[in-house]
Design a protein around this motif. Structure first.
Motif, short mmCIF file in Angstrom:
data_model
loop_
_atom_site.label_atom_id
_atom_site.label_comp_id
_atom_site.label_asym_id
_atom_site.label_seq_id
_atom_site.Cartn_x
_atom_site.Cartn_y
_atom_site.Cartn_z
N SER A 196 0.86 -1.17 0.00
CA SER A 196 0.00 0.00 0.00
C SER A 196 0.90 1.23 0.00
O SER A 196 1.79 1.36 0.84
N GLY A 197 0.68 2.11 -0.98
CA GLY A 197 1.56 3.26 -1.07
C GLY A 197 0.96 4.41 -1.84
O GLY A 197 -0.19 4.36 -2.27
N ILE A 198 1.78 5.42 -2.02
CA ILE A 198 1.38 6.63 -2.74
C ILE A 198 2.28 6.74 -3.97
O ILE A 198 3.45 7.12 -3.87
N ALA A 199 1.74 6.34 -5.12
CA ALA A 199 2.53 6.30 -6.34
C ALA A 199 2.61 7.66 -7.04
O ALA A 199 3.48 7.88 -7.86
N GLY A 200 1.68 8.56 -6.71
CA GLY A 200 1.72 9.89 -7.28
C GLY A 200 1.00 10.00 -8.61
O GLY A 200 0.40 9.03 -9.06
N PRO A 201 1.03 11.12 -9.23
CA PRO A 201 1.81 12.28 -8.82
C PRO A 201 1.17 13.06 -7.66
O PRO A 201 1.82 13.87 -7.03
N ASP A 202 -0.11 12.79 -7.37
CA ASP A 202 -0.80 13.48 -6.28
C ASP A 202 -0.94 12.53 -5.09
O ASP A 202 -0.63 11.35 -5.18
#
Length: 165
Positions: free
Chosen positions: A103-109
């Protein structure tokens, strides 16, 4: 890592699982099924890959693999408690020997000061009750973060559970 190197890593993981007579499941969020794709690119992977869960939304995490909504609310989807529950829930739902969760924040936002773009949590669970977590912050665009997370998940699974067997 190139596509060929990723395929070789997936084959190495698969060979080790096959040798153990073990199975794998994956609960993925930010990678959107990339771990499952890398694994199922290997011919014969049905012998050791049980199933994958793409649990992109919090609702999917709760419904499909039993992540506690209160834990999601308290810690956020990109957190150690959530990836632990994702891995354990996938392990149980798939009746597998090993589980990996991402689980993560791949972006760009979507990033914040505490959880910048590129932040990814990993959970690994084994049928013997072992749970391992890892936290990384990857650089690059959305595709680069997702690829790095996929590679990291497979390498860590290999190093933590399969290499020593």
């Amino acid at each position: 890592m190139t596509d060929d190197e990723l395929m070789q890593l997936s084959k190495t993981v698969g060979d080790a699982l096959k040798q153990q007579g073990a199975t794998l499941t994956a609960a993925e969020s930010c990678t959107g099924g990339w771990v499952a794709k890398a694994i199922t690119d290997i011919a014969g992977s049905s012998a050791w890959f049980e199933r994958g869960f793409v649990t992109y939304s919090n609702e999917a995490k709760a419904q499909m693999i039993g992540v506690d909504p209160a834990v999601l609310t308290q810690h956020g989807a990109v957190s150690e408690p959530v990836v632990i529950q994702m891995a354990q829930g996938a392990l149980t739902a798939a009746h597998a020997s090993y589980a990996v969760s991402i689980s993560g924040i791949a972006g760009p936002d979507g990033g914040s000061e505490n959880k910048p773009v590129g932040t990814v949590w990993f959970g690994f669970a084994s049928h013997d009750g072992t749970v391992v977590t890892r936290h990384e912050c990857f650089n690059g665009d959305r595709d680069a973060v997702r690829r790095q997370a996929t590679v990291y998940a497979l390498k860590t699974l290999w190093q933590q559970f399969l290499q020593k067997a």
